[in-house]
Design a protein around this motif. Structure first.
Motif, PDB file in Angstrom:
ATOM      1  N   ILE A  10       1.143  -1.755  -0.226  1.00  0.00           N
ATOM      2  CA  ILE A  10      -0.379   0.044   0.238  1.00  0.00           C
ATOM      3  C   ILE A  10       1.282   0.967   0.016  1.00  0.00           C
ATOM      4  CG2 ILE A  10      -2.145   1.679   1.344  1.00  0.00           C
ATOM      5  CD1 ILE A  10      -2.493  -0.985   2.662  1.00  0.00           C
ATOM      6  N   VAL A  11       0.805   2.005  -1.483  1.00  0.00           N
ATOM      7  CA  VAL A  11       1.572   2.758  -0.881  1.00  0.00           C
ATOM      8  C   VAL A  11       0.483   4.627  -0.840  1.00  0.00           C
ATOM      9  CG1 VAL A  11       3.584   4.514  -2.097  1.00  0.00           C
ATOM     10  CG2 VAL A  11       3.387   2.380  -2.461  1.00  0.00           C
ATOM     11  N   LEU A  21      -6.581   0.389   4.925  1.00  0.00           N
ATOM     12  CA  LEU A  21      -7.130  -0.412   4.108  1.00  0.00           C
ATOM     13  C   LEU A  21      -5.487  -1.913   4.188  1.00  0.00           C
ATOM     14  CD1 LEU A  21      -6.012   1.400   1.261  1.00  0.00           C
ATOM     15  CD2 LEU A  21      -8.113   0.558   1.617  1.00  0.00           C
ATOM     16  N   ALA A  22      -5.206  -0.899   5.345  1.00  0.00           N
ATOM     17  CA  ALA A  22      -3.942  -3.231   5.891  1.00  0.00           C
ATOM     18  C   ALA A  22      -4.981  -3.716   6.977  1.00  0.00           C
ATOM     19  CB  ALA A  22      -2.989  -1.756   6.544  1.00  0.00           C
ATOM     20  N   LEU A  23      -5.540  -2.955   7.839  1.00  0.00           N
ATOM     21  CA  LEU A  23      -5.940  -3.265   8.860  1.00  0.00           C
ATOM     22  C   LEU A  23      -7.681  -4.245   7.840  1.00  0.00           C
ATOM     23  CD1 LEU A  23      -7.277  -4.808  11.395  1.00  0.00           C
ATOM     24  CD2 LEU A  23      -9.217  -2.151  11.793  1.00  0.00           C
ATOM     25  N   LEU A  24      -8.471  -3.554   7.091  1.00  0.00           N
ATOM     26  CA  LEU A  24      -9.236  -4.555   6.442  1.00  0.00           C
ATOM     27  C   LEU A  24      -8.809  -5.628   5.559  1.00  0.00           C
ATOM     28  CD1 LEU A  24     -11.484  -3.174   4.093  1.00  0.00           C
ATOM     29  CD2 LEU A  24     -10.141  -5.324   2.873  1.00  0.00           C
ATOM     30  N   LEU A  25      -7.217  -5.961   5.058  1.00  0.00           N
ATOM     31  CA  LEU A  25      -6.856  -7.358   4.446  1.00  0.00           C
ATOM     32  C   LEU A  25      -6.132  -7.801   4.912  1.00  0.00           C
ATOM     33  CD1 LEU A  25      -4.555  -4.634   1.757  1.00  0.00           C
ATOM     34  CD2 LEU A  25      -6.511  -6.376   1.287  1.00  0.00           C
ATOM     35  N   VAL A  32       0.397  -7.326   4.621  1.00  0.00           N
ATOM     36  CA  VAL A  32       0.473  -5.498   3.903  1.00  0.00           C
ATOM     37  C   VAL A  32       1.400  -5.302   4.258  1.00  0.00           C
ATOM     38  CG1 VAL A  32      -0.201  -3.992   3.726  1.00  0.00           C
ATOM     39  CG2 VAL A  32      -1.763  -5.821   4.778  1.00  0.00           C
ATOM     40  N   GLN A  33       2.123  -4.829   3.339  1.00  0.00           N
ATOM     41  CA  GLN A  33       3.402  -3.506   3.464  1.00  0.00           C
ATOM     42  C   GLN A  33       2.975  -2.394   3.365  1.00  0.00           C
ATOM     43  OE1 GLN A  33       7.228  -5.235   2.818  1.00  0.00           O
ATOM     44  NE2 GLN A  33       6.825  -6.818   3.150  1.00  0.00           N
ATOM     45  N   THR A  34       3.367  -1.290   4.390  1.00  0.00           N
ATOM     46  CA  THR A  34       2.523   0.543   3.663  1.00  0.00           C
ATOM     47  C   THR A  34       3.599   0.686   3.708  1.00  0.00           C
ATOM     48  OG1 THR A  34       2.391   0.915   6.499  1.00  0.00           O
ATOM     49  CG2 THR A  34       0.096  -0.384   4.859  1.00  0.00           C
ATOM     50  N   ILE A 108     -13.905   3.118  -0.709  1.00  0.00           N
ATOM     51  CA  ILE A 108     -13.528   1.999  -1.310  1.00  0.00           C
ATOM     52  C   ILE A 108     -14.270   1.462  -0.160  1.00  0.00           C
ATOM     53  CG2 ILE A 108     -11.440   1.153  -0.640  1.00  0.00           C
ATOM     54  CD1 ILE A 108     -13.335   0.523  -3.820  1.00  0.00           C
ATOM     55  N   THR A 109     -15.745  -0.052  -1.158  1.00  0.00           N
ATOM     56  CA  THR A 109     -15.884  -0.919  -0.177  1.00  0.00           C
ATOM     57  C   THR A 109     -15.629  -2.358   0.206  1.00  0.00           C
ATOM     58  OG1 THR A 109     -16.887  -1.778  -1.433  1.00  0.00           O
ATOM     59  CG2 THR A 109     -18.319  -0.137  -0.719  1.00  0.00           C
ATOM     60  N   ARG A 110     -15.357  -2.501   1.405  1.00  0.00           N
ATOM     61  CA  ARG A 110     -14.777  -3.358   1.823  1.00  0.00           C
ATOM     62  C   ARG A 110     -14.717  -4.669   0.121  1.00  0.00           C
ATOM     63  NH1 ARG A 110     -12.982  -5.957   6.515  1.00  0.00           N
ATOM     64  NH2 ARG A 110     -12.988  -8.632   6.992  1.00  0.00           N
TER      65      ARG A 110
END
Length: 207
Positions: A10-11, A21-25, A32-34, A108-110
């Protein structure tokens, strides 16, 4: 959801977006890497990862579309999903033409995000497999001599040995020997298979 051994990068310059986004994924079991900007991502980037990149468009320094261009030069094979709050049609068209798999808008929705990531993972698998075929094809062709390469490029266009000999100014018997060596070195079982190997290596076989 395909997730084993896949990573979502995620950038995005907004901490709240990165964290959500990280939590959702992660709740879906996805690694995940941010990154807060394109520069930090490029410093950590290594080709060959399985996964995808979720990329913001407008960021300080290198923007998302600029990063996409840089990654093309690096021969990146990870699918890119653009996620932005400032998108427009020309921007989305540019991104998709350059190879982005999706162009989404915030919020964005899940369901929509997970569907896009799933598609990206499937595409990642295809790209990795295609890249393996390309590398294999390149290694097979690397052992050919310059003359063998010339004979191969003419042969896969459908020319017979007599025509190849005439075009290259060599004997018919020499062409036969070269073709035998080519088939042995590449492991091709027939001319069609040889053409496939040449195509997968990235050679322009139409000329």
């Amino acid at each position: 959801m395909i997730s084993q051994h896949f990573i979502v990068f995620i950038v995005d310059d907004e901490p709240a977006v990165r964290d959500s986004l990280a939590l959702l994924l992660k709740q879906e079991g996805i690694f995940v890497q941010t990154f807060e900007n394109a520069e930090t991502f490029l410093n950590a980037y290594q080709p060959g990862h399985k996964g995808c990149i979720i990329l913001d468009v407008r960021m300080p320094g290198i923007g998302g579309l600029q990063l996409q261009e840089k990654l093309l030069n690096y021969k990146n094979i990870m699918p890119i999903i653009f996620l932005t709050g400032h998108g427009d049609i020309p921007m989305s068209v540019r991104a998709i033409k350059a190879g982005a798999i999706d162009f989404l808008t915030k919020p964005i929705t899940r369901v929509k995000l997970l569907a896009s990531v799933q598609s990206a993972f499937l595409e990642s698998e295809k790209l990795i497999e295609a890249n393996k075929h390309n590398q294999d094809a390149l290694s097979r062709l690397a052992s050919l001599t310059k003359r063998e390469h010339e004979v191969m490029m003419i042969a896969i266009q459908g020319y017979h040995n007599k025509e190849i000999a005439s075009r290259l100014g060599i004997s018919f018997r020499t062409v036969e020997i070269h073709r035998s060596n080519i088939m042995h070195k590449t492991g091709a079982i027939n001319l069609l298979d040889l053409a496939r190997i040449a195509y997968e290596s990235g050679l322009n076989t139409s000329t």
